[in-house]
Design a protein around this motif. Structure first.
Motif, PDB file in Angstrom:
ATOM      1  N   MET A   7      39.038  47.270  42.876  1.00  0.00           N
ATOM      2  CA  MET A   7      37.817  46.470  42.972  1.00  0.00           C
ATOM      3  C   MET A   7      37.346  46.013  41.597  1.00  0.00           C
ATOM      4  O   MET A   7      36.922  44.864  41.413  1.00  0.00           O
ATOM      5  N   LEU A   8      37.416  46.916  40.608  1.00  0.00           N
ATOM      6  CA  LEU A   8      37.010  46.555  39.251  1.00  0.00           C
ATOM      7  C   LEU A   8      37.940  45.494  38.677  1.00  0.00           C
ATOM      8  O   LEU A   8      37.490  44.537  38.028  1.00  0.00           O
ATOM      9  N   ASN A  66      31.442  47.089  50.916  1.00  0.00           N
ATOM     10  CA  ASN A  66      32.207  46.808  52.134  1.00  0.00           C
ATOM     11  C   ASN A  66      33.668  47.204  52.031  1.00  0.00           C
ATOM     12  O   ASN A  66      34.413  47.080  53.009  1.00  0.00           O
ATOM     13  N   GLY A  67      34.072  47.677  50.832  1.00  0.00           N
ATOM     14  CA  GLY A  67      35.451  48.134  50.683  1.00  0.00           C
ATOM     15  C   GLY A  67      36.467  47.046  50.908  1.00  0.00           C
ATOM     16  O   GLY A  67      37.589  47.296  51.335  1.00  0.00           O
ATOM     17  N   ALA A  68      36.069  45.782  50.619  1.00  0.00           N
ATOM     18  CA  ALA A  68      36.942  44.659  50.940  1.00  0.00           C
ATOM     19  C   ALA A  68      38.039  44.449  49.922  1.00  0.00           C
ATOM     20  O   ALA A  68      39.018  43.776  50.189  1.00  0.00           O
ATOM     21  N   ALA A  69      37.877  44.996  48.735  1.00  0.00           N
ATOM     22  CA  ALA A  69      38.869  44.718  47.701  1.00  0.00           C
ATOM     23  C   ALA A  69      40.154  45.461  47.978  1.00  0.00           C
ATOM     24  O   ALA A  69      40.161  46.600  48.417  1.00  0.00           O
ATOM     25  N   VAL A  70      41.245  44.818  47.734  1.00  0.00           N
ATOM     26  CA  VAL A  70      42.563  45.423  47.853  1.00  0.00           C
ATOM     27  C   VAL A  70      43.298  45.159  46.559  1.00  0.00           C
ATOM     28  O   VAL A  70      42.951  44.253  45.813  1.00  0.00           O
ATOM     29  N   PRO A  71      44.337  45.935  46.242  1.00  0.00           N
ATOM     30  CA  PRO A  71      45.006  45.738  44.965  1.00  0.00           C
ATOM     31  C   PRO A  71      45.503  44.324  44.753  1.00  0.00           C
ATOM     32  O   PRO A  71      45.586  43.857  43.635  1.00  0.00           O
ATOM     33  N   VAL A  98      46.993  45.050  38.298  1.00  0.00           N
ATOM     34  CA  VAL A  98      45.549  45.293  38.243  1.00  0.00           C
ATOM     35  C   VAL A  98      45.233  46.544  37.434  1.00  0.00           C
ATOM     36  O   VAL A  98      44.310  46.561  36.612  1.00  0.00           O
ATOM     37  N   ARG A  99      46.015  47.605  37.644  1.00  0.00           N
ATOM     38  CA  ARG A  99      45.756  48.843  36.905  1.00  0.00           C
ATOM     39  C   ARG A  99      45.906  48.623  35.402  1.00  0.00           C
ATOM     40  O   ARG A  99      45.108  49.136  34.606  1.00  0.00           O
ATOM     41  N   SER A 100      46.912  47.845  35.010  1.00  0.00           N
ATOM     42  CA  SER A 100      47.096  47.559  33.583  1.00  0.00           C
ATOM     43  C   SER A 100      45.941  46.732  33.037  1.00  0.00           C
ATOM     44  O   SER A 100      45.474  46.957  31.912  1.00  0.00           O
ATOM     45  N   TRP A 105      41.282  46.560  29.534  1.00  0.00           N
ATOM     46  CA  TRP A 105      39.850  46.249  29.424  1.00  0.00           C
ATOM     47  C   TRP A 105      39.058  47.477  28.992  1.00  0.00           C
ATOM     48  O   TRP A 105      38.202  47.393  28.099  1.00  0.00           O
ATOM     49  N   ALA A 106      39.333  48.619  29.620  1.00  0.00           N
ATOM     50  CA  ALA A 106      38.591  49.840  29.296  1.00  0.00           C
ATOM     51  C   ALA A 106      38.831  50.260  27.849  1.00  0.00           C
ATOM     52  O   ALA A 106      37.900  50.691  27.150  1.00  0.00           O
ATOM     53  N   LEU A 107      40.080  50.128  27.388  1.00  0.00           N
ATOM     54  CA  LEU A 107      40.390  50.511  26.013  1.00  0.00           C
ATOM     55  C   LEU A 107      39.656  49.618  25.014  1.00  0.00           C
ATOM     56  O   LEU A 107      39.041  50.109  24.057  1.00  0.00           O
ATOM     57  N   CYS A 108      39.705  48.310  25.237  1.00  0.00           N
ATOM     58  CA  CYS A 108      39.031  47.381  24.319  1.00  0.00           C
ATOM     59  C   CYS A 108      37.515  47.569  24.356  1.00  0.00           C
ATOM     60  O   CYS A 108      36.852  47.533  23.312  1.00  0.00           O
ATOM     61  N   ALA A 109      36.964  47.774  25.552  1.00  0.00           N
ATOM     62  CA  ALA A 109      35.520  48.000  25.662  1.00  0.00           C
ATOM     63  C   ALA A 109      35.120  49.281  24.949  1.00  0.00           C
ATOM     64  O   ALA A 109      34.052  49.354  24.321  1.00  0.00           O
TER      65      ALA A 109
END
Length: 423
Positions: A7-8, A66-71, A98-100, A105-109
């Motif tokens: 989702m993120l 709504n849990g609508a996001a999928v990979p 998506v995981r990458s 993003w998390a590392l740069c943030a």
């Protein structure tokens, strides 16, 4: 956790087109307001930057709700761009990336967050290091700054510290604001020009610009990968400097004095950490011209052509991705489901009860798109006509949640067995 990452990731990818649309719309509005007051342009740019944070945040909340996001959702915006890049028009699935995307993003943030924390720590240590130092020059300018702050209508105490590592006055802090003044500048610049720069810094204090600037840094940290965020943030800083210049010039009653002070700073250009408000922010020459000879700005339509092209490309990407999602969803069906709240038990025929007749009957029945039974037939008889008919009468009184294809209700056939027994 995997669902949240998906989702993120979808939220981060969707912001590529969301941020572009916000940036293009803001550019158009700012172009229309090019000859208006800087306060109006500042408000528009701040609103746009907040929208850059709010739009993806609301999208993430909706996905979590709504849990609508999928990979694979994060890839849908880019799938059309890689179509036919492999043999036989095969569509590359970017869902695995998506995981990458989220990891990078998390590392740069995190790196930018550490940088922001170090900047705040540097400001705090600089203030503390100079707090107990007895400096006649600092004491004299502190008294003058306090007088000016009172004249500006600032009720809070504004501290002043002389530092060695800056080339321009800098304002930091909100609850306990402090103005950092370079010692070399205090020694070399005429007092009346330095007062003009201090008036500019007090304008930032009066307007609580430090808080807005801090929020800008947070948004830049979270959405660092989008050029529209940096453009909006830089535009906010430029307009904020013009507003502070206008405020200081009105208080001083001498725009020329502030312009002369800024011209002195033009020779001292340097990199200032954006966690603080510096007197040399923005384009100094533009600020000087704004103070001395403000002139109407002509509309440059050529500069808008690339942005319009990007906007059209973004809309095309979104339309293609939406079509791809619709194509993927097409053909997905869901079976009809009985609504037990609107389905009564069948009534035993009196003769069947008296003669203790039993059996199992299998019915086939057509459920229309409105969920009602339109027709029924006996697929397997119980051996007793009255039991078969009682079952058909009961099923035709039931209501169903209709079957769906691609999200739309459709008619469908179902089977159901009634077991007539006396146990």
């Amino acid at each position: 956790m995997n669902a949240f990452i998906a989702m993120l990731g979808a939220t981060l990818v969707h912001f590529l087109w969301q941020g572009l649309l916000i940036g293009c719309a803001t550019a158009v509005v700012l172009a229309l307001l090019r000859n208006s007051r800087a306060e109006y342009r500042y408000l528009v740019a701040c609103t746009a930057l907040l929208a850059c944070l709010a739009w993806p945040a609301l999208g993430l909340v909706e996905r979590l709700g709504n849990g609508a996001a999928v990979p694979g959702e994060a890839a849908s915006m880019m799938q059309f761009a890689v179509r036919n890049m492999v043999g036989n028009g095969q569509l590359i699935d970017l869902g695995a990336a998506v995981r990458s995307i989220v990891s990078v993003w998390a590392l740069c943030a995190a790196v930018l967050s550490v940088r922001m924390a170090l900047g705040l720590l540097w400001i705090e240590r600089t203030v503390q290091r100079n707090a107990g130092r007895h400096d006649p020059v600092q004491a004299r300018w502190q008294a003058r700054l306090s007088q000016m702050a009172q004249a500006f209508g600032i009720t809070r105490q504004v501290r002043l510290r002389m530092v060695e590592v800056l080339a321009s006055p800098v304002t930091a802090g909100w609850w306990r604001p402090v103005v950092l003044v370079p010692a070399a500048l205090a020694a070399r610049m005429p007092p009346d020009l330095l007062e003009a720069l201090l008036a500019h810094e007090l304008a930032h204090v009066r307007r609580h610009d430090y808080l807005v600037n801090l929020l800008q840094n947070v948004i830049e940290t979270l959405l660092f990968y989008h050029p529209a965020v940096w453009w909006l943030s830089n535009r906010i800083r430029a307009e904020r400097e013009l507003i502070a210049d206008d405020f200081a010039a009105r208080q001083l009653g001498e725009p020329r004095r502030l312009a002369l002070a800024l011209s002195e700073l033009e020779r001292l250009q340097f990199s200032t950490h954006h966690l603080a408000q510096a007197a040399n922010g923005g384009n100094l020459m533009d600020r000087i011209k704004h103070l001395m000879r403000p002139a109407p700005q002509a509309l440059n339509w050529k500069a808008a052509i690339p942005m319009l092209g990007l906007a059209l490309a973004c809309v095309a990407i979104y339309a293609e991705a939406t079509a791809a999602e619709a194509t993927t969803a097409k053909g997905k069906t869901a079976k009809a489901v009985v609504n037990f709240d609107k389905c009564a038990l069948p009534e035993w025929p009196a003769a069947a009860v008296a003669q203790q007749r039993t059996g199992k009957v299998v019915l086939g029945f057509l459920i229309a798109a409105d969920g009602k039974v339109k027709s029924s037939k006996v697929e397997q008889s119980s051996g007793h006509a009255d039991l078969d008919q009682a079952a058909r009468t009961a099923i035709e009184k039931c209501s169903f949640i209709p079957a769906t294809t691609a999200g739309k209700p459709v008619a469908s056939w179902l089977k159901m067995m009634y077991d007539w027994n006396l146990k």
